[in-house]
Design a protein around this motif. Structure first.
Motif, PDB file in Angstrom:
ATOM      1  N   CYS A  60       3.877  -2.973  10.196  1.00 28.39           N
ATOM      2  CA  CYS A  60       4.592  -3.840   9.262  1.00 28.39           C
ATOM      3  C   CYS A  60       6.008  -3.299   9.038  1.00 28.39           C
ATOM      4  O   CYS A  60       6.290  -2.129   9.289  1.00 28.39           O
ATOM      5  CB  CYS A  60       3.852  -3.955   7.930  1.00 28.39           C
ATOM      6  SG  CYS A  60       3.921  -2.464   6.929  1.00 28.39           S
ATOM      7  N   VAL A  61       6.892  -4.185   8.572  1.00 24.99           N
ATOM      8  CA  VAL A  61       8.278  -3.794   8.273  1.00 24.99           C
ATOM      9  C   VAL A  61       8.506  -4.011   6.778  1.00 24.99           C
ATOM     10  O   VAL A  61       8.275  -5.099   6.258  1.00 24.99           O
ATOM     11  CB  VAL A  61       9.284  -4.638   9.092  1.00 24.99           C
ATOM     12  CG1 VAL A  61      10.713  -4.269   8.726  1.00 24.99           C
ATOM     13  CG2 VAL A  61       9.050  -4.444  10.583  1.00 24.99           C
ATOM     14  N   LEU A  62       8.962  -2.959   6.092  1.00 23.48           N
ATOM     15  CA  LEU A  62       9.161  -3.017   4.640  1.00 23.48           C
ATOM     16  C   LEU A  62      10.654  -3.082   4.326  1.00 23.48           C
ATOM     17  O   LEU A  62      11.447  -2.309   4.855  1.00 23.48           O
ATOM     18  CB  LEU A  62       8.540  -1.765   4.001  1.00 23.48           C
ATOM     19  CG  LEU A  62       8.678  -1.596   2.492  1.00 23.48           C
ATOM     20  CD1 LEU A  62       7.847  -2.618   1.746  1.00 23.48           C
ATOM     21  CD2 LEU A  62       8.263  -0.200   2.082  1.00 23.48           C
ATOM     22  N   THR A  63      11.044  -4.025   3.480  1.00 19.65           N
ATOM     23  CA  THR A  63      12.431  -4.130   3.016  1.00 19.65           C
ATOM     24  C   THR A  63      12.447  -3.919   1.510  1.00 19.65           C
ATOM     25  O   THR A  63      11.909  -4.726   0.755  1.00 19.65           O
ATOM     26  CB  THR A  63      13.031  -5.516   3.339  1.00 19.65           C
ATOM     27  OG1 THR A  63      12.865  -5.787   4.728  1.00 19.65           O
ATOM     28  CG2 THR A  63      14.505  -5.577   2.986  1.00 19.65           C
ATOM     29  N   CYS A  64      13.033  -2.817   1.079  1.00 18.18           N
ATOM     30  CA  CYS A  64      13.077  -2.496  -0.355  1.00 18.18           C
ATOM     31  C   CYS A  64      14.409  -1.809  -0.686  1.00 18.18           C
ATOM     32  O   CYS A  64      14.735  -0.788  -0.077  1.00 18.18           O
ATOM     33  CB  CYS A  64      11.916  -1.581  -0.724  1.00 18.18           C
ATOM     34  SG  CYS A  64      11.890  -1.143  -2.485  1.00 18.18           S
ATOM     35  N   LEU A  78       7.392  -7.417   2.641  1.00 21.24           N
ATOM     36  CA  LEU A  78       6.575  -6.831   3.705  1.00 21.24           C
ATOM     37  C   LEU A  78       6.432  -7.860   4.812  1.00 21.24           C
ATOM     38  O   LEU A  78       5.955  -8.973   4.561  1.00 21.24           O
ATOM     39  CB  LEU A  78       5.178  -6.505   3.165  1.00 21.24           C
ATOM     40  CG  LEU A  78       4.856  -5.072   2.764  1.00 21.24           C
ATOM     41  CD1 LEU A  78       3.428  -5.003   2.248  1.00 21.24           C
ATOM     42  CD2 LEU A  78       5.024  -4.115   3.918  1.00 21.24           C
ATOM     43  N   ALA A 100       6.651   0.926  -2.810  1.00 17.22           N
ATOM     44  CA  ALA A 100       7.273   0.899  -1.481  1.00 17.22           C
ATOM     45  C   ALA A 100       7.053   2.221  -0.743  1.00 17.22           C
ATOM     46  O   ALA A 100       6.720   2.237   0.448  1.00 17.22           O
ATOM     47  CB  ALA A 100       8.762   0.595  -1.606  1.00 17.22           C
ATOM     48  N   ALA A 101       7.197   3.325  -1.467  1.00 22.59           N
ATOM     49  CA  ALA A 101       7.024   4.647  -0.854  1.00 22.59           C
ATOM     50  C   ALA A 101       5.579   4.847  -0.384  1.00 22.59           C
ATOM     51  O   ALA A 101       5.331   5.355   0.724  1.00 22.59           O
ATOM     52  CB  ALA A 101       7.416   5.749  -1.835  1.00 22.59           C
ATOM     53  N   ARG A 104       4.893   2.558   2.637  1.00 20.34           N
ATOM     54  CA  ARG A 104       5.586   3.082   3.828  1.00 20.34           C
ATOM     55  C   ARG A 104       4.842   4.303   4.378  1.00 20.34           C
ATOM     56  O   ARG A 104       4.677   4.439   5.599  1.00 20.34           O
ATOM     57  CB  ARG A 104       7.021   3.444   3.452  1.00 20.34           C
ATOM     58  CG  ARG A 104       7.910   3.732   4.654  1.00 20.34           C
ATOM     59  CD  ARG A 104       9.370   3.862   4.247  1.00 20.34           C
ATOM     60  NE  ARG A 104      10.068   2.593   4.202  1.00 20.34           N
ATOM     61  CZ  ARG A 104      10.778   2.160   3.184  1.00 20.34           C
ATOM     62  NH1 ARG A 104      10.876   2.887   2.093  1.00 20.34           N
ATOM     63  NH2 ARG A 104      11.404   1.006   3.237  1.00 20.34           N
ATOM     64  N   ALA A 107       1.711   3.101   6.181  1.00 21.82           N
ATOM     65  CA  ALA A 107       2.061   2.454   7.448  1.00 21.82           C
ATOM     66  C   ALA A 107       2.483   3.485   8.493  1.00 21.82           C
ATOM     67  O   ALA A 107       2.105   3.391   9.668  1.00 21.82           O
ATOM     68  CB  ALA A 107       3.172   1.430   7.223  1.00 21.82           C
ATOM     69  N   ASP A 108       3.249   4.491   8.052  1.00 18.90           N
ATOM     70  CA  ASP A 108       3.694   5.553   8.979  1.00 18.90           C
ATOM     71  C   ASP A 108       2.504   6.346   9.514  1.00 18.90           C
ATOM     72  O   ASP A 108       2.461   6.718  10.691  1.00 18.90           O
ATOM     73  CB  ASP A 108       4.666   6.513   8.268  1.00 18.90           C
ATOM     74  CG  ASP A 108       6.030   5.878   8.034  1.00 18.90           C
ATOM     75  OD1 ASP A 108       6.284   4.790   8.615  1.00 18.90           O
ATOM     76  OD2 ASP A 108       6.823   6.440   7.264  1.00 18.90           O
TER      77      ASP A 108
END
Length: 358
Positions: A60-64, A78, A100-101, A104, A107-108
């Protein structure tokens, strides 16, 4: 599943989520798992046992922060591996950044652990979906005139309404030329299931996943039943009439967070964003589902009494099968507010913060 929820959850709490089809905002209880984000509805002061949906975290790609909503500065986005966007709003900048942290980090971890486990066949199926917007497919499925037809089905003596068979989904996707073959249509329908846009209904579709060991595979079968996940009930646009002086909202923000509040007339429980201000000391609450930046209610804390309510049994004046962590505020004009916090610690934090300003 229940054991997983309690043993493996990394974080839990309220977030406000934008709907996929009807773009309204709704408060949901989110549970962050190592590989996905689950969300639930809260009704009557109690969390629904059935999850309303899930967001898969792998790739997934998170934008925050996500700053495209003018009245909602605390949103993060997300985007899943299938290209579906999920917009989530926290109650404060700190909460947003912590969610968000944690997302992330999860996901990492998945990215590191999984490496290149995907088979060539899975890669091929995924590549077929790269240029397809699943939200638009869902819009088409919902279309009153040309969308998939929903009806009642009987399975082993039970009647299920507003659903459709797996083969009907495949037929429709091919007929609408959203897929060239039935195999492609199954891949596309499975992605809708994986994203939580569709859900299994009845025993056949659920059992098929278990026995075949397939995590999210839609069956091209006339007896396997499915339905849409999202409720499409339109929200009423009743606005609370309220006159607020600028002075009330001029104080310094001391604390903010999502809490459940019992209504005065209908006694139903709703998630509200509470904001505690000092100088002057006021507690206001907002409807997080609306873009309106004005509070729907509030009161002066001067002379208020705040007390914790016991978790054993339902206290007097409280309606619904509430899940504890309740406290009560009695204003100087003798109005009673029953409020539920998401945890015991949060309840005590709010009580302490309010007492300082009474």
């Amino acid at each position: 599943m229940d054991r997983d929820k309690t043993d493996m959850s990394l974080r839990e709490g309220f977030l406000v989520k934008r709907g996929h089809v009807v773009h309204n905002w709704k408060a949901r209880w989110f549970v962050l798992m190592p590989d996905k984000l689950l969300y639930y509805k809260y009704e009557g002061g109690k969390r629904d046992s059935c999850q309303r949906g899930k967001i898969l975290l792998k790739d997934c790609v998170l934008t925050c922060p996500f700053l495209e909503y003018e009245n909602r500065p605390l949103v993060f986005k997300l985007q899943t591996a299938n290209g579906v966007d999920h917009f989530l709003e926290a109650c404060s900048r700190e909460e947003r950044d912590e969610w968000a942290a944690d997302i992330r980090a999860a996901a990492d971890k998945l990215h590191t652990a999984d490496g290149d486990k995907a088979t060539n066949q899975q890669d091929k199926a995924r590549s077929q979906l790269n240029n397809i917007d699943l939200s638009k497919v869902l819009d088409s499925m919902y279309d009153v005139h040309s969308g998939i037809k929903m009806s009642s089905h009987v399975e082993q003596g039970s009647t299920y309404s507003n659903c459709f068979s797996g083969s009907a989904v495949v037929d429709w996707l091919v007929f609408m030329q959203l897929a060239l073959t039935r195999v492609e249509a199954v891949t596309l329908a499975s992605a809708l299931l994986e994203e939580g846009f569709l859900r299994t209904v009845g025993l056949k579709s659920v059992e098929a996943l278990r026995t075949a060991g397939l995590s999210e595979q839609l069956m091209d079968d006339s007896t396997a039943l499915y339905s849409f996940s999202d409720s499409l009930k339109k929200r009423g646009s009743v606005k609370a009439e309220m006159s607020l002086s600028a002075v009330e909202l001029s104080g310094k923000v001391i604390k903010r967070g999502y809490l459940l509040k019992q209504g005065h007339r209908r006694k139903n429980w709703k998630v509200r964003l509470f904001v505690l201000r000092s100088e002057p000391a006021f507690l206001h609450y907002y409807d997080p589902t609306k873009d309106d930046i004005s509070p729907v209610g509030g009161f002066s804390l001067r002379g208020c009494l705040v007390s914790s309510l016991e978790d054993n049994g339902v206290p007097s004046g409280v309606k619904g099968n509430v899940q504890g962590n309740l406290f009560k505020i009695i204003t100087q004009s003798d109005t009673r507010y029953f409020i539920q916090a998401p945890s015991h610690q949060e309840k005590m934090n709010w009580i302490d913060a309010i007492r300082v300003h009474t």
